[in-house]
Design a protein around this motif. Sequence first.
Motif, PDB file in Angstrom:
ATOM      1  N   ASN A 146       0.882  -1.163   0.000  1.00  0.00           N
ATOM      2  CA  ASN A 146       0.000   0.000   0.000  1.00  0.00           C
ATOM      3  C   ASN A 146       0.924   1.219   0.000  1.00  0.00           C
ATOM      4  O   ASN A 146       1.308   1.726   1.061  1.00  0.00           O
ATOM      5  N   PRO A 147       1.320   1.671  -1.193  1.00  0.00           N
ATOM      6  CA  PRO A 147       2.345   2.722  -1.285  1.00  0.00           C
ATOM      7  C   PRO A 147       1.984   4.004  -0.548  1.00  0.00           C
ATOM      8  O   PRO A 147       2.868   4.673  -0.001  1.00  0.00           O
ATOM      9  N   ALA A 148       0.697   4.355  -0.508  1.00  0.00           N
ATOM     10  CA  ALA A 148       0.305   5.604   0.138  1.00  0.00           C
ATOM     11  C   ALA A 148       0.537   5.538   1.646  1.00  0.00           C
ATOM     12  O   ALA A 148       1.067   6.474   2.256  1.00  0.00           O
ATOM     13  N   ILE A 149       0.121   4.432   2.265  1.00  0.00           N
ATOM     14  CA  ILE A 149       0.338   4.273   3.708  1.00  0.00           C
ATOM     15  C   ILE A 149       1.828   4.209   4.005  1.00  0.00           C
ATOM     16  O   ILE A 149       2.328   4.852   4.941  1.00  0.00           O
ATOM     17  N   TYR A 150       2.554   3.442   3.194  1.00  0.00           N
ATOM     18  CA  TYR A 150       3.981   3.303   3.464  1.00  0.00           C
ATOM     19  C   TYR A 150       4.699   4.640   3.336  1.00  0.00           C
ATOM     20  O   TYR A 150       5.590   4.964   4.132  1.00  0.00           O
ATOM     21  N   ALA A 151       4.320   5.427   2.352  1.00  0.00           N
ATOM     22  CA  ALA A 151       4.953   6.743   2.178  1.00  0.00           C
ATOM     23  C   ALA A 151       4.727   7.628   3.395  1.00  0.00           C
ATOM     24  O   ALA A 151       5.625   8.371   3.821  1.00  0.00           O
ATOM     25  N   ASP A 152       3.525   7.565   3.977  1.00  0.00           N
ATOM     26  CA  ASP A 152       3.222   8.376   5.149  1.00  0.00           C
ATOM     27  C   ASP A 152       3.933   7.872   6.403  1.00  0.00           C
ATOM     28  O   ASP A 152       4.387   8.665   7.234  1.00  0.00           O
ATOM     29  N   TRP A 153       4.020   6.546   6.558  1.00  0.00           N
ATOM     30  CA  TRP A 153       4.501   5.962   7.799  1.00  0.00           C
ATOM     31  C   TRP A 153       5.990   5.625   7.804  1.00  0.00           C
ATOM     32  O   TRP A 153       6.591   5.478   8.874  1.00  0.00           O
ATOM     33  N   ALA A 154       6.594   5.485   6.627  1.00  0.00           N
ATOM     34  CA  ALA A 154       7.985   5.033   6.573  1.00  0.00           C
ATOM     35  C   ALA A 154       8.961   5.922   7.346  1.00  0.00           C
ATOM     36  O   ALA A 154       9.860   5.398   8.024  1.00  0.00           O
ATOM     37  N   PRO A 155       8.848   7.247   7.291  1.00  0.00           N
ATOM     38  CA  PRO A 155       9.820   8.060   8.041  1.00  0.00           C
ATOM     39  C   PRO A 155       9.831   7.757   9.537  1.00  0.00           C
ATOM     40  O   PRO A 155      10.902   7.702  10.160  1.00  0.00           O
ATOM     41  N   GLN A 156       8.652   7.555  10.117  1.00  0.00           N
ATOM     42  CA  GLN A 156       8.604   7.242  11.546  1.00  0.00           C
ATOM     43  C   GLN A 156       8.984   5.785  11.824  1.00  0.00           C
ATOM     44  O   GLN A 156       9.548   5.470  12.867  1.00  0.00           O
ATOM     45  N   LEU A 157       8.659   4.888  10.893  1.00  0.00           N
ATOM     46  CA  LEU A 157       9.010   3.479  11.082  1.00  0.00           C
ATOM     47  C   LEU A 157      10.519   3.262  11.059  1.00  0.00           C
ATOM     48  O   LEU A 157      11.039   2.370  11.733  1.00  0.00           O
ATOM     49  N   THR A 158      11.223   4.059  10.274  1.00  0.00           N
ATOM     50  CA  THR A 158      12.672   3.906  10.168  1.00  0.00           C
ATOM     51  C   THR A 158      13.437   4.865  11.080  1.00  0.00           C
ATOM     52  O   THR A 158      14.667   4.827  11.129  1.00  0.00           O
ATOM     53  N   SER A 159      12.717   5.693  11.808  1.00  0.00           N
ATOM     54  CA  SER A 159      13.356   6.615  12.737  1.00  0.00           C
ATOM     55  C   SER A 159      13.950   5.855  13.921  1.00  0.00           C
ATOM     56  O   SER A 159      13.436   4.812  14.328  1.00  0.00           O
ATOM     57  N   ARG A 160      15.021   6.392  14.482  1.00  0.00           N
ATOM     58  CA  ARG A 160      15.632   5.761  15.656  1.00  0.00           C
ATOM     59  C   ARG A 160      15.093   6.354  16.960  1.00  0.00           C
ATOM     60  O   ARG A 160      15.698   6.182  18.014  1.00  0.00           O
TER      61      ARG A 160
END
Length: 546
Positions: A146-160
């Motif tokens: 789901n590219p739209a959800i991933y685009a929104d959530w990826a920055p926080q998911l990969t944040s340390r």
Amino acid sequence: MSATHEVFNQVEPLVDYNLFAGNQALGAALKFNAPALDTAHLHALGATLGSADMQTHARLANVFTPQLKSHDRFGHRIDQVEFHPSYHALMTAATATGLHGTPWGEGSANPHLSRAAGFMLFTELEPSMLCPISMSYAVTPALRDNPAIYADWAPQLTSRAYDPALKLWKDKAGVTMGMGMTEKQGGSDVRANTTQAVPTGSDHWGQRFSVTGHKWFFSAPMCDAFLILAQTPSGLSCLFLPRVLPDGTLNPLFIQRLKDKLGNKANASSEVEFAGATAWLVGEEGRGVPQILAMGTMTRLDCALGTSGLMRQALSIALNHTSQRMAFGKKLIEQPLMKNVLADLALESEASTALALRLARSFDRPEDEHERAMQRLLTPVAKFWICKRGSHFAEEAMECLGGNGYVEEGGEGIMARIYREMPVNSIWEGAGNIMALDLLRALRKADAAAALAQELAPARGMHAALDHLAESLPTRVEQMATEMEARRLAQDVALAVQAALLAQTAPPAVFGAFCDSRLAGHWGHSFGSLGAGVDFDAIIQRAQPR
């Protein structure tokens, strides 16, 4: 009170040491799988995790377990879980180290292998809080559909960053994700799920559904979002369900109670109900099982890594104890029978480390056809065999400490936690039979016999028993037509690959003793029954934690 006796012959605890620096098996496996890998961060992590402070955090997080707060003091439903501060300290450390989604957002070489080694080191604490870390790591392959959800959530998911607040994802420095698959009536048979998802339209995140039903095992309910399985008009589908909706309101996800588990105490596992909760489709409707299994594959890797880490810590504690404790006129580690047990445990620990990290390497090379085949083959094999050996390993290591290992107190109290934790990795994400069946599916989908032969080829001619097993496996793989022998096949594939890896990473004493015992039959099928010709001292010295 008058003194009644002198306290002596007690063991100094294994504390304030570097978990990575002393782990020769881990270092050898990393050098084999990624010769150019910079391990400076693992040295730093090993020093941190071996500290008294981190050991204390792990103990407190397990002693002061999560508490469910279903309502606030005014009677409003809040469905929140409260944790001890040590839980949050551990979560902060794990995310800062990048054990969650970080490998997906970095362009460095071998990010999954590097992360795997860090995950194993962290597991040695037995902190019982790595479930949301593991799921947050595993979610990316599935969520990308789901590219739209991933685009929104990826920055926080990969944040340390670690942010435990229950609020809108875009207002947080970092997020975690979980999953919900099983229900009361089905367990592993997720196609028996009854949770219903009714279409309600579409928006920026795609097709939207209203979900009504339940999940019987819903781990880490304070995660920010979950991938779940529910029945849509087209069949069982994978859906993205956040705790807080885009408009800032709470999604109607109701935590019914927290599970009272054998171990894994610091982690909140729950039963939940959805009362018209809002969720969005991920992947193709009606294809929920293969979609969510993209996440399950990664968490199965973590089960193998986690068990290997627990094995290493149990072995380290046993070695520390027996190196100091006197019995019958000499140190326990000098007693012949104890030497046999310790050396046997060391063989098992090193073989598990080698297999788990070999599997992790495959995730760094998705473009390589052989690596893809080995990932499909070794995921169920490593998950099955390493996790199956875990409980027996922990029991034997505990016995090295005698009654002290059985007591929930002090530095050696971690041994009881390790023993209780071991079964969860074997059961979670598919118990033994599920893994054996998954192996059969892997054999049918690719030229697994050729891939396995290629993997074992570097060790040909190095031990007669390994050669015999390697020669028989391709035929058994090609002729496997029944489920009845699938567990035996999974065991033998695991042992063959472990032996081949040890041939390339371990000293002759380790490789020879492993093959003689596990493959050639010079073993009583219980720890401590190695043959007399084994170089016990060399194996034990290699395994020492300091």
